[in-house]
Design a protein around this motif. Structure first.
Motif, PDB file in Angstrom:
ATOM      1  N   LEU A 199      66.306   9.644   6.314  1.00 28.02           N
ATOM      2  CA  LEU A 199      65.004  10.018   6.883  1.00 28.02           C
ATOM      3  C   LEU A 199      64.753  11.530   6.845  1.00 28.02           C
ATOM      4  O   LEU A 199      63.632  11.982   6.612  1.00 28.02           O
ATOM      5  N   VAL A 202      63.274  12.475   3.419  1.00 30.18           N
ATOM      6  CA  VAL A 202      62.028  11.869   2.958  1.00 30.18           C
ATOM      7  C   VAL A 202      60.871  12.876   3.052  1.00 30.18           C
ATOM      8  O   VAL A 202      60.750  13.602   4.032  1.00 30.18           O
ATOM      9  N   ALA A 203      60.051  12.941   1.999  1.00 30.89           N
ATOM     10  CA  ALA A 203      59.006  13.966   1.928  1.00 30.89           C
ATOM     11  C   ALA A 203      57.868  13.701   2.895  1.00 30.89           C
ATOM     12  O   ALA A 203      57.316  14.623   3.481  1.00 30.89           O
ATOM     13  N   ALA A 204      57.486  12.440   3.058  1.00 30.31           N
ATOM     14  CA  ALA A 204      56.319  12.164   3.901  1.00 30.31           C
ATOM     15  C   ALA A 204      56.380  10.745   4.426  1.00 30.31           C
ATOM     16  O   ALA A 204      56.810   9.831   3.725  1.00 30.31           O
ATOM     17  N   VAL A 205      55.998  10.582   5.691  1.00 28.86           N
ATOM     18  CA  VAL A 205      55.783   9.244   6.235  1.00 28.86           C
ATOM     19  C   VAL A 205      54.316   9.218   6.644  1.00 28.86           C
ATOM     20  O   VAL A 205      53.934   9.824   7.637  1.00 28.86           O
ATOM     21  N   GLY A 206      53.518   8.583   5.822  1.00 30.30           N
ATOM     22  CA  GLY A 206      52.074   8.704   6.023  1.00 30.30           C
ATOM     23  C   GLY A 206      51.430   7.394   6.419  1.00 30.30           C
ATOM     24  O   GLY A 206      52.050   6.339   6.394  1.00 30.30           O
ATOM     25  N   THR A 207      50.148   7.520   6.805  1.00 31.06           N
ATOM     26  CA  THR A 207      49.364   6.302   6.996  1.00 31.06           C
ATOM     27  C   THR A 207      48.919   5.833   5.618  1.00 31.06           C
ATOM     28  O   THR A 207      48.760   6.651   4.705  1.00 31.06           O
ATOM     29  N   ALA A 210      46.242   7.669   3.809  1.00 28.05           N
ATOM     30  CA  ALA A 210      46.491   9.056   3.431  1.00 28.05           C
ATOM     31  C   ALA A 210      47.365   9.169   2.191  1.00 28.05           C
ATOM     32  O   ALA A 210      47.437  10.235   1.586  1.00 28.05           O
ATOM     33  N   LEU A 214      48.079  12.382  -0.294  1.00 35.86           N
ATOM     34  CA  LEU A 214      49.369  13.080  -0.237  1.00 35.86           C
ATOM     35  C   LEU A 214      49.998  13.156  -1.627  1.00 35.86           C
ATOM     36  O   LEU A 214      50.579  14.167  -2.006  1.00 35.86           O
ATOM     37  N   GLN A 219      52.460  16.361  -2.126  1.00 36.15           N
ATOM     38  CA  GLN A 219      53.294  16.283  -0.928  1.00 36.15           C
ATOM     39  C   GLN A 219      54.413  15.270  -1.153  1.00 36.15           C
ATOM     40  O   GLN A 219      55.514  15.432  -0.668  1.00 36.15           O
ATOM     41  N   MET A 338      61.001   5.794  13.213  1.00 33.12           N
ATOM     42  CA  MET A 338      60.488   6.949  12.476  1.00 33.12           C
ATOM     43  C   MET A 338      60.138   8.102  13.422  1.00 33.12           C
ATOM     44  O   MET A 338      60.120   9.245  13.012  1.00 33.12           O
ATOM     45  N   ALA A 339      59.831   7.759  14.685  1.00 36.37           N
ATOM     46  CA  ALA A 339      59.305   8.777  15.595  1.00 36.37           C
ATOM     47  C   ALA A 339      60.271   9.934  15.752  1.00 36.37           C
ATOM     48  O   ALA A 339      61.480   9.746  15.861  1.00 36.37           O
TER      49      ALA A 339
ATOM     50  N   ARG B 122      52.787  20.622   0.502  1.00 30.23           N
ATOM     51  CA  ARG B 122      53.899  21.303  -0.181  1.00 30.23           C
ATOM     52  C   ARG B 122      53.389  22.285  -1.220  1.00 30.23           C
ATOM     53  O   ARG B 122      53.942  23.354  -1.411  1.00 30.23           O
ATOM     54  N   ARG B 141      57.491  23.122   5.547  1.00 26.61           N
ATOM     55  CA  ARG B 141      57.029  21.787   5.908  1.00 26.61           C
ATOM     56  C   ARG B 141      55.979  21.929   6.988  1.00 26.61           C
ATOM     57  O   ARG B 141      56.303  22.228   8.134  1.00 26.61           O
ATOM     58  N   GLN B 144      52.451  16.773   8.278  1.00 22.37           N
ATOM     59  CA  GLN B 144      53.268  15.780   8.955  1.00 22.37           C
ATOM     60  C   GLN B 144      54.243  16.402   9.941  1.00 22.37           C
ATOM     61  O   GLN B 144      55.306  15.872  10.197  1.00 22.37           O
ATOM     62  N   GLY B 226      50.861  11.987  10.235  1.00 23.58           N
ATOM     63  CA  GLY B 226      51.697  11.072   9.483  1.00 23.58           C
ATOM     64  C   GLY B 226      52.366  10.029  10.348  1.00 23.58           C
ATOM     65  O   GLY B 226      52.120   9.937  11.551  1.00 23.58           O
ATOM     66  N   GLY B 227      53.229   9.240   9.723  1.00 23.00           N
ATOM     67  CA  GLY B 227      53.804   8.081  10.384  1.00 23.00           C
ATOM     68  C   GLY B 227      54.890   8.396  11.388  1.00 23.00           C
ATOM     69  O   GLY B 227      55.270   7.541  12.176  1.00 23.00           O
ATOM     70  N   ARG B 228      55.408   9.626  11.362  1.00 22.06           N
ATOM     71  CA  ARG B 228      56.524   9.918  12.247  1.00 22.06           C
ATOM     72  C   ARG B 228      56.074  10.479  13.580  1.00 22.06           C
ATOM     73  O   ARG B 228      56.864  10.646  14.489  1.00 22.06           O
TER      74      ARG B 228
END
Lengths: 340, 283, 359
Positions: A199, A202-207, A210, A214, A219, A338-339, B122, B141, B144, B226-228
């Protein structure tokens, strides 16, 4: 709480999530179809409505509703369906079948029956579009990945854009990833275990909405997505290629259904027939929509990992009757894992 | 009675609209939250229990409120100096500054939010600058992260702070600044003893709007965060639109409403106290 | 009225060739002015003449383009406003609305770090001095205009300013209150030995309060002198016109005086070249009416007369069309409207002669 007040709450709740309170009075020669807001609504207004009008003098009324809203609004209507036709992805489709919200469909009533590949129609509904899901990557920045597990390895993982179980394509992708590590349709535990290890990289955790943005902005340079997104981005000049993982691309269909108790069934058939007809399917498979067609008469675009629609029967599919009861838990789990 | 009706008459349509479109749905929302199942057939406190006895949910509540407070702090720290500059500017520059400040309101929140992806990404503007100047070897960064989210919310919500603040600033007597200086006060003393107490009502009104807007900024939170980063609005969306669990979505929505309102009440009270000291009639 | 515990010593103020520009506009054009210790100087002029700019530059709110401001001979140009110890009373008083009267007065003391019983005693003493001891805990909005002004004065005096600046301090007061406040300020200034500058556009105010008056126009001081000097001996036609009521009589300069177009030759000392166009400015009380013709009298037609206190102000019209105003004692015969008479200078009057330039 009495039955009356419960119904009131249901009705009110449905009204909260939907655009209109009451179904508009219809003239003879019309059909009311629920449709996803946005691209689907635009596409059907542009290509399906004119065909219906021209060939059958039927006016197409559309109600922009997400899948959840369609199911809820129908449930609140109690016998007087607010629309004649649903459009649903596999998960909500199962929910609606469980709740008895569909009329059975007789495929023989459809003129375009012969053009529909196997598995794209059943007693409950007919596909109007398909999605083919796999891996998309930027070939200028990354080597071509071979399978789902490559997503979690270097060099791909540090450019990976993740999305959760919020969409159908996200859910099936994560299931496929789980399978590589010993999971199954009903066990995505390995995904959480494996994701936890990487984790930080990882570059991005998106909706889901999005993700194309991204990717376009660099991104992330690799993600799981459908061919429609890949073709759309490619059309905009983004460096992106679709890869079918070695365990196979995933496919699922978006289906049209006739609402239980519809008094407009003949027109509903004509609507479905028009939506799957060759000219309409051809138009929807082209810019700017890039839907995967469900009519054999439509030539397949270059971005698709198959020569003909019949090949799709070899693609990986899933049983949403099993997934549905588990999905809410997965979504919750994804939030927590993920939080930050 | 009749007179009262005549007097209240013009307010009736508004009152009815308020009842129909605000109070009634709100009551329905409360009612829905007391169902135990997603088909709304069984009553029960299950969803309330599910929310309240789970520390993860409390963390989401705290994160949401903290996000709002950070956005308020950032907009105030940037907006207050801007408002002071605006106050001292010539009418021409006042118009220019006002236009620039309000411009974000003229573009849709979706456009603004996606613009921030371009800026914070980025390969975005900020990182190109940072890498180009050699300030960092790796791209920062920003997207997100909560920092990136607060930065973009600061820009997106700035008009909401500035509009009430500037309207108070416009009525601020510039002689008070000169009077304070002539009495030997340093600029900082003038700021804290004269300017801030007098613009406090406008500042509080703006902060209140920013807080309410930032804590509920679903699009910005999910697209830039983002998701986190999980906040209450995305929890509501997930529960309502994906899981179709409306009772639980209603619980989360009510928690969002109540917790945001509570903080807003505190901010408003602070503003009222400061404002009361200016306009109070206490002898 | 109790005497202050700390008597203030008068300070001198010197303004040397002060120039202030706003963009291309010159608000102050090399203005010089010296104010002696304990003196009140009024800056008098129409709006836009630069009087307020001069005041604000002395206070340190505006930075000059060139020139110097010094207090007691030491330049203060590099000091910010909050370190100049220049007290100022604003036209709108600029009291801090969120503070009590006492806190307003204490503001300058607190800014200097003076707190505690000594500062409180000083505040109480200042409020007593302006007769507002009972109002200490009120808010400015609860006071009348005159009371607010006294608070503003007490607040400015609290910092023991070396110079007190008064920016149109009476403009917002009604007429009867204005005179009281003018007297009070003058009394305080005398009592405390304050050096003060008063900005005003009201000549009566300048006359009644100031030791000297600087009449300004277009960023310059036209004349600096005692009220009597500027009234009786205006240095420029502008000063003559701005101070008091002035009649203007055109004519031609002669070796001994002026030949008026209205029809008389007057013997007056002057420095104009003989034969040049000249303008006689003459106060209403410097003119008198006679029945009989004389070489130094000119014919006029009588107009309206208005009684004003112990005198009558009468309008007359000369044969060349020039309208004049003059005062005559009320006990004199009331002459009829439209009657003919002769006008001449009152005995002992020495009006000023200026070159006549077309304006």
């Amino acid at each position: 709480m009495t039955l009356m007040s419960r119904r009131a709450a249901l009705l009110g709740a449905a009204a909260l999530g939907s655009a209109g309170l009451a179904r508009p009075a219809l003239a003879a020669g019309s059909v009311t179809a629920a449709i996803y807001p946005g691209a689907w609504e635009e596409a059907f207004r542009e290509h399906v409505a004119p065909v219906l009008k021209r060939q059958h003098q039927i006016d197409l009324e559309m109600q922009g509703l997400f899948a959840v809203d369609q199911v809820a609004k129908f449930a609140a209507s109690r016998g007087a369906p607010p629309f004649d036709c649903f459009v649903l992805d596999p998960g909500p489709r199962i929910t609606a079948i469980d709740r008895g919200q569909f009329e059975r469909i007789d495929i023989n009533k459809l003129a375009n029956k012969a053009q529909i590949p196997a598995g794209m129609a059943d007693e409950w509904g007919v596909a109007t579009g398909a999605q083919v899901v796999g891996i998309a990557y930027n070939p200028k920045k990354l080597p071509k990945p071979a399978g789902w597990d490559d997503l979690l390895k270097d060099p791909w993982v540090s450019k990976l854009g993740l999305t959760g179980f919020g969409t159908t394509f996200g859910t099936v992708s994560l299931i496929e990833l789980a399978k590589v590590f010993g999971g199954s349709e009903t066990n995505v535990e390995p995904v959480f275990t494996e994701l936890k290890k990487v984790l930080g990289k990882v570059a991005a955790v998106g909706t889901p909405a999005a993700m194309p943005g991204l990717f376009q902005q660099g991104q992330c340079d690799i993600m799981y997505t459908n061919t429609q997104t890949v073709t759309t981005l490619k059309d905009r000049g983004v460096d992106i290629e679709f890869v079918a993982p070695k365990t196979g691309a995933v496919s699922f269909i978006t289906t049209l259904h006739i609402a239980k108790g519809s008094t407009n069934i003949d027109n509903a058939y004509k609507y479905i027939d028009a939506a799957i007809s060759q000219p309409v399917q051809k138009a929807l498979s082209e810019a700017p929509y890039f839907f995967v067609p469900v009519n054999r008469g439509v030539a397949l675009g270059a971005g698709l990992p198959m020569r003909s629609l019949d090949e799709m029967s070899r693609f990986v599919t899933h049983d949403w009757a099993k997934i549905n009861p588990l999905r809410a838990g997965w979504i919750d789990r994804f939030n927590r894992e993920m939080a930050k | 009675m009749k007179q009262a009706f005549i007097r209240m008459g013009p307010a009736l349509p508004l009152g009815l609209a308020y009842l129909t479109f605000f109070v009634a749905p709100l009551l329905m929302l409360v009612a829905v939250s007391f169902f135990a199942d997603d088909k709304l057939t069984v009553m029960g406190l299950d969803n309330w229990r599910k929310f309240l006895f789970d520390s993860f949910h409390w963390k989401v509540v705290a994160d949401t409120l903290l996000l709002g407070l950070k956005a308020v702090c950032a907009t105030v720290l940037l907006g207050l100096p801007l408002a002071l500059v605006w106050r001292g500017a010539s009418p021409f520059w006042q118009r220019v500054l006002l236009f620039v400040a309000v411009m974000p309101l003229l573009t849709s929140v979706v456009v603004r939010t996606f613009a921030w992806i371009v800026i914070l990404g980025r390969e975005g503007v900020v990182n190109q600058l940072v890498l180009g100047l050699g300030l960092a070897a790796e791209p920062l960064r920003l997207l997100q992260t909560e920092l990136g989210l607060v930065i973009s919310l600061t820009q997106i919500e700035m008009p909401l702070l500035l509009l009430p603040l500037l309207s108070v600033m416009a009525r601020f007597d510039p002689n008070l600044l000169d009077a304070s200086a002539s009495l030997g006060a340093s600029p900082w003393r003038t700021l804290f003893k004269v300017v801030l107490p007098l613009v406090a009502p406008g500042l509080a009104a703006g902060a209140l709007l920013v807080f309410a807007s930032a804590t509920t900024a679903f699009i910005s939170q999910s697209v830039i965060g983002g998701g986190r980063l999980v906040y209450l609005p995305s929890l509501v969306w997930q529960q309502a639109m994906i899981n179709a669990n409306w009772p639980f979505a209603a619980v989360v929505a009510i928690v969002l409403l109540v917790s945001v309102s509570a903080v807003i009440a505190v901010i408003a009270l602070a503003g009222r106290i400061a404002g009361g000291r200016v306009h109070g009639a206490a002898a | 009225m109790p005497a202050p515990a700390v008597p203030l010593r008068g300070h001198t103020l010197d303004v040397d060739a002060l120039t202030v520009r706003y963009g291309g506009f010159t608000a102050l054009d090399a203005v010089s002015l010296s104010v002696a210790a304990g003196e009140i100087v009024a800056l008098l002029g129409p709006s836009g003449c630069g009087k307020t700019t001069l005041l604000r530059t002395v206070a340190g709110f505006i930075t000059q383009a060139s020139g110097r401001v010094s207090i007691d001979g030491a330049g203060i140009d590099d000091l910010p406003a909050n370190r100049r110890r220049v007290g100022i009373v604003f036209q709108n008083y600029a009291l801090f609305p969120h503070m009590s009267v006492a806190d307003n007065v204490a503001y300058g003391l607190h800014a200097r770090g003076e707190r505690g019983p000594k500062a409180n005693a000083r505040v109480a003493e200042l409020l007593e001095m302006v007769q507002l001891g009972a109002m200490a805990q009120r808010r400015p909005a609860q006071l009348s205009g005159g009371q607010q002004q006294r608070v503003a004065l007490a607040r400015a005096l609290a910092i023991e300013p070396s110079i007190l600046l008064l920016d149109e301090p009476f403009a917002a007061l009604d007429r009867s209150l204005r005179l009281d406040m003018q007297m009070e300020i003058k009394r305080l200034q005398r009592q405390l030995g304050l050096t003060a500058i008063l900005v005003t556009h009201d000549q009566d105010e300048a006359m009644s309060v100031a030791d000297r008056i600087a009449v300004m126009q277009r960023g310059r001081i036209d004349q600096l002198g005692t009220p009597v000097e500027v009234y009786d001996h205006p240095a420029t036609p502008f000063v003559a016109g701005f101070i008091g009521t002035t009649n203007r009589l055109p004519g031609t300069a002669t070796a001994e005086g002026i030949t008026l177009h209205a029809g008389a030759t007057l013997a007056l000392p002057h420095t104009l070249p003989p034969g040049s166009a000249a303008m006689l400015t003459v106060r209403p009380e410097q003119l008198t009416l006679a029945s009989d013709p004389a070489p130094n009298a000119w014919p006029v037609t009588l107009g309206l007369a208005v009684p004003l206190g112990g005198q009558t102000v009468r309008e007359v019209r000369c044969t060349d069309g020039t309208a004049l105003r003059l005062t005559e004692p009320r006990r004199g015969a009331i002459r009829d409207l439209g009657a003919s008479a002769h006008c001449r200078l009152a005995p002992g009057a020495s009006p000023t002669l200026f070159p006549h330039t077309e304006e």
